[in-house]
Design an enzyme around this catalytic site. Sequence first.
Site, PDB file in Angstrom:
ATOM      1  N   CYS A  97      -6.762  19.466  10.901  1.00 58.55           N
ATOM      2  CA  CYS A  97      -6.219  20.405  12.454  1.00 58.55           C
ATOM      3  C   CYS A  97      -5.015  21.316  11.833  1.00 58.55           C
ATOM      4  O   CYS A  97      -4.883  21.339  10.843  1.00 58.55           O
ATOM      5  CB  CYS A  97      -5.383  19.312  13.359  1.00 58.55           C
ATOM      6  SG  CYS A  97      -4.714  18.258  12.366  1.00 58.55           S
ATOM      7  N   ARG A 123      -3.966  10.684   5.231  1.00 62.01           N
ATOM      8  CA  ARG A 123      -2.878  11.538   5.771  1.00 62.01           C
ATOM      9  C   ARG A 123      -2.104  11.392   4.380  1.00 62.01           C
ATOM     10  O   ARG A 123      -1.339  12.640   4.250  1.00 62.01           O
ATOM     11  CB  ARG A 123      -1.931  11.448   6.540  1.00 62.01           C
ATOM     12  CG  ARG A 123      -2.589  11.085   8.113  1.00 62.01           C
ATOM     13  CD  ARG A 123      -1.898  11.237   8.974  1.00 62.01           C
ATOM     14  NE  ARG A 123      -0.907  12.131   9.078  1.00 62.01           N
ATOM     15  CZ  ARG A 123       0.462  11.921   9.524  1.00 62.01           C
ATOM     16  NH1 ARG A 123      -0.341  11.132  10.491  1.00 62.01           N
ATOM     17  NH2 ARG A 123       1.275  13.061   9.684  1.00 62.01           N
ATOM     18  N   LEU A 171       7.713  20.280   6.430  1.00 59.72           N
ATOM     19  CA  LEU A 171       8.927  19.623   5.417  1.00 59.72           C
ATOM     20  C   LEU A 171       8.570  19.993   4.282  1.00 59.72           C
ATOM     21  O   LEU A 171       9.499  19.847   3.299  1.00 59.72           O
ATOM     22  CB  LEU A 171       8.925  18.626   5.742  1.00 59.72           C
ATOM     23  CG  LEU A 171      10.070  18.135   7.477  1.00 59.72           C
ATOM     24  CD1 LEU A 171      10.622  16.903   7.570  1.00 59.72           C
ATOM     25  CD2 LEU A 171      11.500  19.742   7.119  1.00 59.72           C
ATOM     26  N   LYS A 199       0.654  -1.239   0.022  1.00 63.12           N
ATOM     27  CA  LYS A 199      -0.020  -0.173  -0.065  1.00 63.12           C
ATOM     28  C   LYS A 199       1.332   1.431   0.021  1.00 63.12           C
ATOM     29  O   LYS A 199       0.361   1.950  -1.015  1.00 63.12           O
ATOM     30  CB  LYS A 199      -1.062   0.180   1.221  1.00 63.12           C
ATOM     31  CG  LYS A 199      -1.756   1.040   1.220  1.00 63.12           C
ATOM     32  CD  LYS A 199      -2.289   1.498   2.447  1.00 63.12           C
ATOM     33  CE  LYS A 199      -1.494   2.229   3.924  1.00 63.12           C
ATOM     34  NZ  LYS A 199      -1.635   2.493   4.764  1.00 63.12           N
ATOM     35  N   PRO A 224       3.188  16.829  10.564  1.00 66.15           N
ATOM     36  CA  PRO A 224       3.972  17.335  10.628  1.00 66.15           C
ATOM     37  C   PRO A 224       4.178  17.510   9.114  1.00 66.15           C
ATOM     38  O   PRO A 224       4.834  16.587   8.139  1.00 66.15           O
ATOM     39  CB  PRO A 224       4.896  16.377  11.200  1.00 66.15           C
ATOM     40  CG  PRO A 224       4.288  14.873  11.279  1.00 66.15           C
ATOM     41  CD  PRO A 224       2.942  15.517  11.092  1.00 66.15           C
ATOM     42  N   VAL A 225       3.433  18.365   8.078  1.00 66.32           N
ATOM     43  CA  VAL A 225       4.078  19.055   6.847  1.00 66.32           C
ATOM     44  C   VAL A 225       4.923  19.819   6.715  1.00 66.32           C
ATOM     45  O   VAL A 225       4.173  20.425   5.350  1.00 66.32           O
ATOM     46  CB  VAL A 225       2.124  19.273   6.391  1.00 66.32           C
ATOM     47  CG1 VAL A 225       1.371  18.012   6.157  1.00 66.32           C
ATOM     48  CG2 VAL A 225       1.657  20.841   6.967  1.00 66.32           C
TER      49      VAL A 225
END
Length: 233
Positions: free
Chosen positions: A124, A100, A133, A22, A130-131
């Site tokens: 949120c 996600r 980066l 996946k 943690p986006v």
Amino acid sequence: MDRIRIRGGRPLEGRISIGGAKNAALPLMTAALLTDETLTLENLPFLADITTLSHLLVQHGASITMTGAAREAETGHTLALSARNIVSTTAPYDLVRKMRASILVLGPLLARCGEARVSLPGGCAIGTRPVDLHIAGLERLGATIELKGGYIDARAPGGLTGAEIVFAKPSVGATENLLMAASLARGTTVLSGPMYYLRDGLKSPALAWIFALVAAGLIGIGLTMRRASMRRI
């Protein structure tokens, strides 16, 4: 505490069909947004995440044809994805919240269309998902990014330009997103730092990305143990 108890003493024999991974399938599906040609993926696993991402890609304008097992020995299904005409560059909250990995449409949409509006995963605040980066890397490629109303609003009307991007910490998702964005950027892009696919001895599904893009004729690439460089062909 849950446990698995195995009582041995007898030989194991038989044949098991192995389904596709996946974590390799999802980013490869989003790569369909990079081109107007049809992308065919075989032996995809029968999982809800595959269906969810298919719905998101259709919302962007992709047409998807799904069939059964590609070969008798395989248990997965075959997916043909065509994004010849992208009709929307917005990935809405009601679809992104379910998975996600939906953030992976950000790089391809921005690189190909010059704009992308993608809901933050889970809707949120940026600190809890943690986006950072992803955003920092795209800004290094020349994108202008704003966070408005729970959405990442990214624009690069003149296209993206290659740059050197240093990862402060490992992130498979950011690596995949930036590889896709860099594949359509002008010039050479260099990724360096503690990326998972380099740290783990080139074993991560992110590595499948590099060779998929090379096979597609999109990029040329060079690798060392802490550095990946790519250029559009």
